[in-house]
Design a protein around this motif. Structure first.
Motif, PDB file in Angstrom:
ATOM      1  N   ILE A  55      64.275  74.583  61.930  1.00 28.71           N
ATOM      2  CA  ILE A  55      63.286  74.484  60.855  1.00 28.71           C
ATOM      3  C   ILE A  55      62.770  73.057  60.801  1.00 28.71           C
ATOM      4  CG2 ILE A  55      65.120  74.138  59.113  1.00 28.71           C
ATOM      5  CD1 ILE A  55      63.286  75.640  57.135  1.00 28.71           C
ATOM      6  N   THR A  56      61.435  72.924  60.656  1.00 27.98           N
ATOM      7  CA  THR A  56      60.822  71.597  60.609  1.00 27.98           C
ATOM      8  C   THR A  56      60.093  71.432  59.283  1.00 27.98           C
ATOM      9  OG1 THR A  56      60.557  71.551  62.996  1.00 27.98           O
ATOM     10  CG2 THR A  56      59.164  70.063  61.727  1.00 27.98           C
ATOM     11  N   PHE A  57      60.374  70.345  58.590  1.00 25.66           N
ATOM     12  CA  PHE A  57      59.692  69.993  57.335  1.00 25.66           C
ATOM     13  C   PHE A  57      58.674  68.897  57.629  1.00 25.66           C
ATOM     14  CE2 PHE A  57      62.336  71.945  54.012  1.00 25.66           C
ATOM     15  CZ  PHE A  57      63.470  72.273  54.734  1.00 25.66           C
ATOM     16  N   THR A  58      57.489  68.993  57.024  1.00 24.65           N
ATOM     17  CA  THR A  58      56.525  67.905  57.111  1.00 24.65           C
ATOM     18  C   THR A  58      56.452  67.235  55.747  1.00 24.65           C
ATOM     19  OG1 THR A  58      55.272  69.161  58.709  1.00 24.65           O
ATOM     20  CG2 THR A  58      54.142  67.308  57.688  1.00 24.65           C
ATOM     21  N   TYR A  59      56.596  65.934  55.729  1.00 24.38           N
ATOM     22  CA  TYR A  59      56.482  65.196  54.468  1.00 24.38           C
ATOM     23  C   TYR A  59      55.730  63.907  54.737  1.00 24.38           C
ATOM     24  CZ  TYR A  59      60.392  62.490  56.351  1.00 24.38           C
ATOM     25  OH  TYR A  59      61.194  61.718  57.157  1.00 24.38           O
ATOM     26  N   PHE A  60      55.329  63.222  53.676  1.00 25.17           N
ATOM     27  CA  PHE A  60      54.513  62.023  53.854  1.00 25.17           C
ATOM     28  C   PHE A  60      55.231  60.776  53.380  1.00 25.17           C
ATOM     29  CE2 PHE A  60      51.367  65.184  54.443  1.00 25.17           C
ATOM     30  CZ  PHE A  60      50.388  64.590  55.245  1.00 25.17           C
ATOM     31  N   GLU A  61      55.092  59.727  54.179  1.00 18.88           N
ATOM     32  CA  GLU A  61      55.483  58.400  53.715  1.00 18.88           C
ATOM     33  C   GLU A  61      54.199  57.610  53.644  1.00 18.88           C
ATOM     34  OE1 GLU A  61      58.488  56.712  56.248  1.00 18.88           O
ATOM     35  OE2 GLU A  61      60.042  58.024  55.430  1.00 18.88           O
ATOM     36  N   GLY A  62      53.720  57.344  52.427  1.00 19.75           N
ATOM     37  CA  GLY A  62      52.394  56.761  52.279  1.00 19.75           C
ATOM     38  C   GLY A  62      51.375  57.768  52.763  1.00 19.75           C
ATOM     39  N   THR A  63      50.528  57.367  53.732  1.00 17.07           N
ATOM     40  CA  THR A  63      49.547  58.321  54.256  1.00 17.07           C
ATOM     41  C   THR A  63      49.990  58.890  55.601  1.00 17.07           C
ATOM     42  OG1 THR A  63      48.390  56.490  55.298  1.00 17.07           O
ATOM     43  CG2 THR A  63      47.585  57.194  53.135  1.00 17.07           C
ATOM     44  N   THR A  64      51.199  58.492  56.035  1.00 19.32           N
ATOM     45  CA  THR A  64      51.649  58.925  57.349  1.00 19.32           C
ATOM     46  C   THR A  64      52.514  60.181  57.246  1.00 19.32           C
ATOM     47  OG1 THR A  64      51.728  56.612  57.939  1.00 19.32           O
ATOM     48  CG2 THR A  64      52.777  58.141  59.460  1.00 19.32           C
ATOM     49  N   ALA A  65      52.133  61.188  58.022  1.00 18.98           N
ATOM     50  CA  ALA A  65      52.910  62.420  58.026  1.00 18.98           C
ATOM     51  C   ALA A  65      54.162  62.224  58.874  1.00 18.98           C
ATOM     52  CB  ALA A  65      52.075  63.564  58.585  1.00 18.98           C
ATOM     53  N   LYS A  66      55.297  62.680  58.333  1.00 16.22           N
ATOM     54  CA  LYS A  66      56.564  62.600  59.080  1.00 16.22           C
ATOM     55  C   LYS A  66      57.117  64.010  59.181  1.00 16.22           C
ATOM     56  CE  LYS A  66      57.300  58.001  58.936  1.00 16.22           C
ATOM     57  NZ  LYS A  66      57.787  57.139  59.990  1.00 16.22           N
ATOM     58  N   THR A  67      57.928  64.227  60.189  1.00 13.57           N
ATOM     59  CA  THR A  67      58.586  65.536  60.260  1.00 13.57           C
ATOM     60  C   THR A  67      60.094  65.350  60.331  1.00 13.57           C
ATOM     61  OG1 THR A  67      58.438  65.583  62.654  1.00 13.57           O
ATOM     62  CG2 THR A  67      56.682  66.673  61.456  1.00 13.57           C
ATOM     63  N   PHE A  68      60.776  66.342  59.813  1.00 15.52           N
ATOM     64  CA  PHE A  68      62.227  66.378  59.893  1.00 15.52           C
ATOM     65  C   PHE A  68      62.600  67.747  60.443  1.00 15.52           C
ATOM     66  CE2 PHE A  68      66.115  68.091  58.101  1.00 15.52           C
ATOM     67  CZ  PHE A  68      67.039  67.128  58.473  1.00 15.52           C
ATOM     68  N   THR A  69      63.387  67.752  61.525  1.00 15.81           N
ATOM     69  CA  THR A  69      63.764  69.021  62.144  1.00 15.81           C
ATOM     70  C   THR A  69      65.272  69.168  62.156  1.00 15.81           C
ATOM     71  OG1 THR A  69      61.825  68.965  63.559  1.00 15.81           O
ATOM     72  CG2 THR A  69      63.610  70.408  64.256  1.00 15.81           C
ATOM     73  N   THR A  70      65.745  70.331  61.781  1.00 15.32           N
ATOM     74  CA  THR A  70      67.180  70.588  61.886  1.00 15.32           C
ATOM     75  C   THR A  70      67.429  72.007  62.380  1.00 15.32           C
ATOM     76  OG1 THR A  70      69.286  70.731  60.715  1.00 15.32           O
ATOM     77  CG2 THR A  70      67.334  71.257  59.440  1.00 15.32           C
ATOM     78  N   ASP A  71      68.541  72.178  63.078  1.00 15.07           N
ATOM     79  CA  ASP A  71      68.991  73.518  63.426  1.00 15.07           C
ATOM     80  C   ASP A  71      69.650  74.124  62.198  1.00 15.07           C
ATOM     81  OD1 ASP A  71      68.141  72.973  65.921  1.00 15.07           O
ATOM     82  OD2 ASP A  71      70.121  72.658  66.790  1.00 15.07           O
ATOM     83  N   TYR A  72      69.632  75.424  62.123  1.00 15.61           N
ATOM     84  CA  TYR A  72      70.304  76.076  60.995  1.00 15.61           C
ATOM     85  C   TYR A  72      71.090  77.270  61.514  1.00 15.61           C
ATOM     86  CZ  TYR A  72      66.555  79.548  61.284  1.00 15.61           C
ATOM     87  OH  TYR A  72      65.699  80.524  61.738  1.00 15.61           O
ATOM     88  N   TYR A  73      71.977  77.787  60.690  1.00 14.72           N
ATOM     89  CA  TYR A  73      72.613  79.067  61.014  1.00 14.72           C
ATOM     90  C   TYR A  73      72.701  79.916  59.776  1.00 14.72           C
ATOM     91  CZ  TYR A  73      77.057  77.113  59.260  1.00 14.72           C
ATOM     92  OH  TYR A  73      78.030  76.552  58.486  1.00 14.72           O
ATOM     93  N   TYR A  74      72.945  81.194  59.982  1.00 11.90           N
ATOM     94  CA  TYR A  74      72.934  82.132  58.859  1.00 11.90           C
ATOM     95  C   TYR A  74      74.322  82.279  58.259  1.00 11.90           C
ATOM     96  CZ  TYR A  74      68.312  83.318  60.491  1.00 11.90           C
ATOM     97  OH  TYR A  74      66.994  83.247  60.854  1.00 11.90           O
ATOM     98  N   THR A  75      74.358  82.404  56.949  1.00  9.76           N
ATOM     99  CA  THR A  75      75.614  82.670  56.261  1.00  9.76           C
ATOM    100  C   THR A  75      75.452  83.990  55.517  1.00  9.76           C
ATOM    101  OG1 THR A  75      74.942  81.603  54.222  1.00  9.76           O
ATOM    102  CG2 THR A  75      75.940  80.194  55.910  1.00  9.76           C
ATOM    103  N   GLU A  76      76.472  84.361  54.760  1.00  9.41           N
ATOM    104  CA  GLU A  76      76.387  85.627  54.024  1.00  9.41           C
ATOM    105  C   GLU A  76      75.392  85.545  52.874  1.00  9.41           C
ATOM    106  OE1 GLU A  76      80.447  87.775  53.813  1.00  9.41           O
ATOM    107  OE2 GLU A  76      80.883  85.671  54.232  1.00  9.41           O
ATOM    108  N   THR A  77      74.991  84.333  52.484  1.00 10.60           N
ATOM    109  CA  THR A  77      74.059  84.220  51.363  1.00 10.60           C
ATOM    110  C   THR A  77      72.714  83.642  51.757  1.00 10.60           C
ATOM    111  OG1 THR A  77      74.934  82.041  50.825  1.00 10.60           O
ATOM    112  CG2 THR A  77      75.904  83.913  49.664  1.00 10.60           C
TER     113      THR A  77
END
Lengths: 432, 280
Positions: free
Chosen positions: A214-236
């Motif tokens: 999953i990749t999140f896009t967020y801004f620092e000032g006017t610059t777009a940044k992305t954060f990517t992490t792997d995930y796994y599924y749980t029972e919830t």
């Protein structure tokens, strides 16, 4: 003389003395200990009457859940959250414990677990000759009555076995599979932008359900940044391998996920705060910088699209790649100048299969950048010669490309995506 | 004085006699000595009945890293593919020989181990390996998980490896006629740089046949058996005219070799192999 004689006698007596109890290495022999260890491990695996919950963390990323029941006859049965059928139908295969460099647990005939490690990309959805860098031969790392940690012998993946309860034996994978289905509904979203809203914050996210990324896009000032992490599924819900921490938020995963098919949104909670993921026609915030740098591209180089526009979730909806001898689309900013007006082209490149010669044709348009950060194309004419019989492909493609609303520009790992600003449901992926 | 020596000698002798021996139990249970064992299932029993007891051929299907390239990413076979694969090999390789050469032929000469691998072996140059063999003793078969006996080309590919390796065992036991080596002479170590058409035009049945006379000989055996007489004739007639007599000469020598060395009617063997492949 007598004294010498007595001394000699004493020496002789000493020579014949012997200690039968001498042991260089006291205790059991290494082989005995190794055999005992292997037997103990097997007894523990088989002895768990409700089997084991297993989470496998391939070296290639993400994590996958399994339910494994080890039987005394060197066979096991397995369920997995990898896909709907692996979650519903248990598959039997063999296993064995073996003294390798360390005591090892080998899953030695094919089962669901091996899909991740399959070098055939059509099986693993991973890389050719490598799969998802996973393992099926593991060394014992640590053992407690309730949990066993193992490390993969080839790739160094991690496998954690936890004793299951009766309820978990029946429902662990079933519950996880429901969450997989829920979250993968995100692939039904028709819009390019998926907005994750939590509290007062919102982010554009993109999800690769194959890689569980999953990749999140967020801004620092006017610059777009992305954060990517792997995930796994749980029972919830889903758990991130790396928490997303920004602006006072620390998202470790999404809990209690639910899909609402009518509104096409996924609701969740993070630390008891409710949130949701919804379709979005426009980005949470337009990346003006990306649009500007794309607009200012010098024209020395072109970008490549492997096919035409995706429309309403249908890749290459107008079938550009079906054009005879289609090779690629050369998306070429400032391709040339006409009457002092520089123009961009949407150039369809074809290759003659025998001579290898490349031919280019396609619409030419002037581009402009709007103040809010959209690129708008105005049709000027065509370059090259459009072959006969491709009007049905090119007419809607040209209409979409020169739509007066223009496009949002999204920077990606490989290039940029252009997303139609009129409804956010059409886009094209461009590679550098 | 003498008495002292005597007494000393007696004591010494006595003490030597009483010096103790320690009994050590050398018969310890070494880990893995004597091979691995596991509870036998239906697949193991089938292999015992069809390969181990009649032919003394071991079929390893449970993944054993030490039989294979250590650093390669490979998958173990699916259990349900083991019997179909080995059944196919039995009917298309063992049985035709049994019928033509008698029941002891395969028993005496066969390679003694088959190792099955689920996936292909991916090479760094982008190719994949489908089968390998080591010194006429062990044959490794890959892509077992995709095995489908209805896919004739893949079955033939698999048999190609087996007939090739078995051919080596045959000529290493009784050498083929010396003149075979002189039918064509432009063997080369860089055989893989040339196309199949190039190899055929020079009188070689496959690219690899150009490697050396031994491989040429066993490639001929292998192709003639898997393609059958009609298939082989088609290959010959599609080759350039200059190459045809060379291929025909090699065919003749293979047939003569089987008759003289092993008293086998090669064409009958070829027919039986074809019938078996077509019956799959």
């Amino acid at each position: 003389m007598k004294r010498i004689f007595h001394l000699c006698l004493l020496v002789v007596m000493l020579l014949s003395a012997c200690d039968k109890k001498e042991e260089i290495a006291p205790g059991e022999k290494p082989d005995e200990r190794l055999n005992k260890t292997l037997t103990d491990y097997k007894n523990q695996l088989v002895g768990a009457e409700n089997g084991w919950k297993a989470v496998l963390y391939p070296d290639g990323g993400a994590a996958y859940s399994f339910y494994i029941k080890f039987n005394a006859n060197d066979r096991l049965s397995m369920l997995s959250d990898m896909n709907a059928s692996s979650a519903a139908t248990a598959l039997e295969s063999t296993y064995r414990l073996k003294a390798m460099q360390r005591p090892a647990l080998l899953f030695d005939t094919y089962n669901y677990m091996h899909i991740l490690a399959d070098p055939d990309p059509s099986k693993s959805n991973g890389e050719v000759g490598a799969g998802k860098y996973s393992d099926f031969e593991f060394s014992f790392e640590s053992v407690t009555p309730e949990a066993i940690t193992l490390t993969g012998n080839l790739q160094g993946s991690r496998l954690i076995l936890t004793k299951a309860t009766k309820d978990e034996a029946d429902n662990f994978i079933k519950r996880i599979a429901e969450k997989v289905k829920t979250f993968e509904s995100i692939n039904n979203f028709a819009t390019y932008f998926k907005k994750l809203v939590i509290g007062n914050s919102s982010y554009d996210i993109s999800v690769d359900t194959n890689l569980r990324q999953i990749t999140f896009t967020y801004f620092e000032g006017t610059t777009a940044k992305t954060f990517t992490t792997d995930y796994y599924y749980t029972e919830t819900g889903i758990t991130f391998l790396t928490p997303f921490a920004v602006g006072g938020l620390n998202i470790t995963g999404l809990n209690a996920i639910q899909y609402n098919a009518t509104n096409r949104n996924i609701s969740f909670t993070v630390n008891n705060v409710a949130g949701n993921i919804q379709e979005s026609a426009r980005p949470t915030r337009i990346d003006v910088e990306a649009a500007r740098s794309f607009f200012n591209a010098t024209g020395d180089d072109y970008l490549v699209a492997e096919s035409g526009f995706t429309v309403n979730g249908v890749p290459d909806a107008y079938k550009v790649s079906s054009i005879t001898n289609f090779y690629f689309v050369a998306f070429w900013p400032k391709y040339g100048t006409s009457n002092g007006q520089s123009y961009d082209i949407f150039g369809v490149v074809t290759q003659n299969p025998t001579s290898g010669q490349l031919t280019l044709f396609g619409p030419a348009a002037a581009s402009r950048l709007t103040t809010d950060g959209r690129i708008v194309y105005t049709l000027l004419g065509t370059v090259g010669t459009q072959p006969a019989g491709v009007e049905a492909i090119m007419t809607p493609t040209i209409a979409l490309w020169t739509n007066t609303q223009g496009f949002y520009v999204v920077t990606t790992q490989y290039g940029v995506d252009l997303v139609s600003a009129s409804d956010g449901k059409s886009w094209i992926n461009l590679y550098r | 004085m003498k008495n002292y020596y005597k007494i000393l000698a007696v004591f010494l002798g006595f003490s030597l006699l009483t010096a103790c021996t320690e009994k050590e139990n050398l018969d310890t249970d070494l880990v893995g000595l004597g091979g691995e064992t596991w509870v036998k299932g239906p697949v193991d029993n089938w292999l015992d009945q069809n390969y181990v007891s009649p032919y003394n051929i071991e079929v390893k299907y449970r993944f054993d890293r030490y039989e294979l390239a250590l650093g390669r990413v490979l998958s173990p076979p699916r259990e349900d593919k083991v019997i179909p694969v080995m059944e196919t090999i039995k009917s298309t390789w063992i049985e035709p020989y049994n019928l033509e050469a008698g029941p002891n032929f395969i028993k005496k000469l066969s390679p003694k181990q088959f190792v099955l691998v689920g996936s292909a072996s991916y090479n760094s140059n982008g190719t994949i390996t489908l089968g390998t063999a080591e010194g006429g003793r062990k044959i490794v078969l890959y892509v077992v998980n995709d095995f489908d006996k209805k896919q004739k080309d893949e079955v033939k590919q698999m048999l190609h490896t087996i007939h090739h390796e078995f051919g080596h065992i045959l000529h290493q036991t009784i050498m083929y006629p010396e003149e075979y080596k002189r039918v064509t002479t432009d063997y080369t170590a860089s055989w893989n740089d040339f196309s199949l058409a190039e190899a055929r035009s020079r009188g070689y049945i496959t690219e690899y046949a150009r490697s050396n006379p031994d491989d040429d000989f066993v490639e001929m055996i292998s192709i003639m058996l898997i393609e059958g007489r009609t298939g082989f004739n088609n290959i010959v007639s599609s080759a350039p005219e200059t190459a045809r007599p060379l291929l025909r000469r090699k065919e003749e020598l293979v047939v003569r070799y089987f008759k003289e060395a092993w008293n086998i009617d090669f064409y009958a063997l070829q027919t039986r192999t074809q019938t078996a492949i077509n019956a799959l």
